[in-house]
Scaffold this motif. Sequence first.
Motif, mmCIF file in Angstrom:
data_model
loop_
_atom_site.group_PDB
_atom_site.id
_atom_site.type_symbol
_atom_site.label_atom_id
_atom_site.label_comp_id
_atom_site.label_asym_id
_atom_site.label_seq_id
_atom_site.Cartn_x
_atom_site.Cartn_y
_atom_site.Cartn_z
ATOM 1 N N THR A 1 73.471 18.995 -36.003
ATOM 2 C CA THR A 1 73.020 20.323 -35.590
ATOM 3 C C THR A 1 72.142 20.962 -36.653
ATOM 4 O OG1 THR A 1 75.267 20.525 -34.667
ATOM 5 C CG2 THR A 1 73.830 22.416 -34.460
ATOM 6 N N HIS A 2 72.552 20.846 -37.897
ATOM 7 C CA HIS A 2 71.810 21.456 -39.005
ATOM 8 C C HIS A 2 70.395 20.879 -39.104
ATOM 9 C CE1 HIS A 2 71.570 23.249 -43.154
ATOM 10 N NE2 HIS A 2 70.699 22.253 -43.312
ATOM 11 N N GLU A 3 70.284 19.563 -39.019
ATOM 12 C CA GLU A 3 68.955 18.950 -39.121
ATOM 13 C C GLU A 3 68.098 19.303 -37.907
ATOM 14 O OE1 GLU A 3 68.093 17.886 -41.933
ATOM 15 O OE2 GLU A 3 70.142 17.941 -42.690
ATOM 16 N N ALA A 4 68.718 19.476 -36.755
ATOM 17 C CA ALA A 4 67.968 19.925 -35.574
ATOM 18 C C ALA A 4 67.409 21.327 -35.797
ATOM 19 C CB ALA A 4 68.855 19.895 -34.337
ATOM 20 N N MET A 5 68.162 22.166 -36.498
ATOM 21 C CA MET A 5 67.660 23.505 -36.800
ATOM 22 C C MET A 5 66.457 23.441 -37.746
ATOM 23 S SD MET A 5 69.382 25.711 -35.057
ATOM 24 C CE MET A 5 69.055 24.427 -33.828
ATOM 25 N N HIS A 6 66.478 22.511 -38.674
ATOM 26 C CA HIS A 6 65.298 22.306 -39.519
ATOM 27 C C HIS A 6 64.108 21.859 -38.671
ATOM 28 C CE1 HIS A 6 66.870 23.237 -43.377
ATOM 29 N NE2 HIS A 6 67.630 22.162 -43.534
ATOM 30 N N LEU A 7 64.353 20.918 -37.764
ATOM 31 C CA LEU A 7 63.271 20.453 -36.889
ATOM 32 C C LEU A 7 62.699 21.609 -36.073
ATOM 33 C CD1 LEU A 7 64.740 17.090 -35.501
ATOM 34 C CD2 LEU A 7 62.845 17.332 -37.126
ATOM 35 N N ALA A 8 63.570 22.566 -35.730
ATOM 36 C CA ALA A 8 63.134 23.708 -34.916
ATOM 37 C C ALA A 8 62.380 24.751 -35.730
ATOM 38 C CB ALA A 8 64.345 24.352 -34.240
ATOM 39 N N GLY A 9 62.250 24.530 -37.048
ATOM 40 C CA GLY A 9 61.425 25.424 -37.864
ATOM 41 C C GLY A 9 62.182 26.322 -38.816
ATOM 42 N N ARG A 10 63.498 26.178 -38.901
ATOM 43 C CA ARG A 10 64.272 27.001 -39.842
ATOM 44 C C ARG A 10 64.307 26.261 -41.177
ATOM 45 N NH1 ARG A 10 67.697 30.780 -36.572
ATOM 46 N NH2 ARG A 10 67.401 30.174 -34.388
ATOM 47 N N LEU A 11 63.420 26.641 -42.070
ATOM 48 C CA LEU A 11 63.287 25.915 -43.333
ATOM 49 C C LEU A 11 64.344 26.309 -44.356
ATOM 50 C CD1 LEU A 11 60.560 25.366 -41.922
ATOM 51 C CD2 LEU A 11 59.489 25.461 -44.171
ATOM 52 N N ARG A 12 64.712 27.588 -44.401
ATOM 53 C CA ARG A 12 65.702 28.042 -45.389
ATOM 54 C C ARG A 12 67.066 27.459 -45.045
ATOM 55 N NH1 ARG A 12 68.783 32.968 -47.358
ATOM 56 N NH2 ARG A 12 69.130 33.556 -45.178
ATOM 57 N N GLU A 13 67.721 26.860 -46.046
ATOM 58 C CA GLU A 13 68.989 26.182 -45.788
ATOM 59 C C GLU A 13 70.041 27.122 -45.198
ATOM 60 O OE1 GLU A 13 69.452 23.167 -45.664
ATOM 61 O OE2 GLU A 13 68.050 22.183 -47.017
ATOM 62 N N ASP B 1 61.543 16.122 -43.555
ATOM 63 C CA ASP B 1 60.343 16.297 -44.368
ATOM 64 C C ASP B 1 59.350 17.179 -43.612
ATOM 65 O OD1 ASP B 1 61.169 14.647 -46.511
ATOM 66 O OD2 ASP B 1 60.557 12.853 -45.404
ATOM 67 N N TRP B 2 58.698 18.098 -44.341
ATOM 68 C CA TRP B 2 57.702 18.988 -43.739
ATOM 69 C C TRP B 2 56.366 18.820 -44.433
ATOM 70 C CZ3 TRP B 2 62.378 21.330 -45.568
ATOM 71 C CH2 TRP B 2 63.298 21.674 -44.562
ATOM 72 N N ASP B 3 55.316 19.215 -43.717
ATOM 73 C CA ASP B 3 54.011 19.281 -44.365
ATOM 74 C C ASP B 3 53.862 20.648 -45.020
ATOM 75 O OD1 ASP B 3 53.329 21.137 -42.384
ATOM 76 O OD2 ASP B 3 52.147 19.711 -41.213
ATOM 77 N N GLU B 4 52.700 20.933 -45.587
ATOM 78 C CA GLU B 4 52.505 22.181 -46.332
ATOM 79 C C GLU B 4 52.558 23.413 -45.436
ATOM 80 O OE1 GLU B 4 47.599 21.894 -46.296
ATOM 81 O OE2 GLU B 4 48.718 21.614 -48.159
ATOM 82 N N ASP B 5 52.449 23.218 -44.121
ATOM 83 C CA ASP B 5 52.534 24.339 -43.188
ATOM 84 C C ASP B 5 53.942 24.524 -42.629
ATOM 85 O OD1 ASP B 5 49.783 24.964 -43.366
ATOM 86 O OD2 ASP B 5 49.319 23.288 -42.029
ATOM 87 N N GLY B 6 54.894 23.735 -43.130
ATOM 88 C CA GLY B 6 56.265 23.844 -42.650
ATOM 89 C C GLY B 6 56.497 23.178 -41.319
ATOM 90 N N VAL B 7 55.655 22.199 -40.971
ATOM 91 C CA VAL B 7 55.799 21.464 -39.712
ATOM 92 C C VAL B 7 56.457 20.115 -40.008
ATOM 93 C CG1 VAL B 7 54.580 20.404 -37.771
ATOM 94 C CG2 VAL B 7 53.776 22.580 -38.722
ATOM 95 N N PRO B 8 57.519 19.743 -39.271
ATOM 96 C CA PRO B 8 58.164 18.450 -39.525
ATOM 97 C C PRO B 8 57.172 17.301 -39.396
ATOM 98 C CG PRO B 8 59.509 19.789 -38.074
ATOM 99 C CD PRO B 8 58.195 20.498 -38.202
ATOM 100 N N THR B 9 57.240 16.358 -40.332
ATOM 101 C CA THR B 9 56.307 15.231 -40.322
ATOM 102 C C THR B 9 56.897 13.972 -39.693
ATOM 103 O OG1 THR B 9 57.014 14.631 -42.561
ATOM 104 C CG2 THR B 9 55.095 16.076 -42.362
ATOM 105 N N GLY B 10 58.068 14.069 -39.151
ATOM 106 C CA GLY B 10 58.698 12.917 -38.526
ATOM 107 C C GLY B 10 60.083 13.290 -38.042
ATOM 108 N N PRO B 11 60.884 12.311 -37.687
ATOM 109 C CA PRO B 11 62.242 12.612 -37.248
ATOM 110 C C PRO B 11 63.128 13.056 -38.405
ATOM 111 C CG PRO B 11 61.960 10.246 -37.455
ATOM 112 C CD PRO B 11 60.604 10.860 -37.679
ATOM 113 N N ALA B 12 64.232 13.675 -38.080
ATOM 114 C CA ALA B 12 65.232 13.984 -39.104
ATOM 115 C C ALA B 12 65.929 12.695 -39.491
ATOM 116 C CB ALA B 12 66.252 14.981 -38.547
#
Length: 215
Positions: free
Chosen positions: A138-150, A91-102
């Motif tokens: 690995t995929h969810e870690a990439m989201h945590l790292a800021g890669r929002l596009r699937e 989950d991300w906030d409106e700025d694309g920052v993760p709001t918690g763990p994956a």
Amino acid sequence: MGIRTLVVVGLSAWAGWLLVRGILLRTVPWIGLGLIAVPLVVLGVTERQWVDAEHRFSAVARALAPGTDGVHCQRLGETFTYAGAELGHVDWDEDGVPTGPAMVSYETCGRLAAYRNSSGTERSDPPLDQVIAVHVLTHEAMHLAGRLREADAECAAMQRDAWVAQQLGATAAEGQALAETYWREVYPRMPDAYTDDACTADGDLDETPGDGQWP
């Protein structure tokens, strides 16, 4: 609070009540306490093992996405109230920052644990569901790292699957084989949102073009 934790708390409270009652009545209900102790110990050990695995997976995720909250392994009780069908999500906030763990699904965390504990042929040629589970981490870690596009997260993850597998106990060769299995057998069947023609050897999404190694 998960169902397992609630059960442990409930059993502990029941055991405490029996003990206090026994003291007041000057007779300890050993049979009742014994019936409670067995499931209490089993549930406590199981939860401890689950937490240890979750910490291990979180350490891997944070190595790829420093400063984030890592991974939450869904508990069995959470599956009854979770409306989604994803193997994992962030989950991300409106700025694309993760709001918690994956969040990683109960089944996926179980398969990750099975892969981590495997050996021999099962490690060198793991079932496809374990290959997918490693990739989900690995995929969810990439989201945590800021890669929002699937598609970006998917391609970046494939290039790190071998490393993640090694963090879970695989050799370099076993990790590379796992990454290649995902690339050959799973990636071509992913929905369009997860794929990109540039995700190929020496393509625009290849982070190390010209090295002769893919994924």
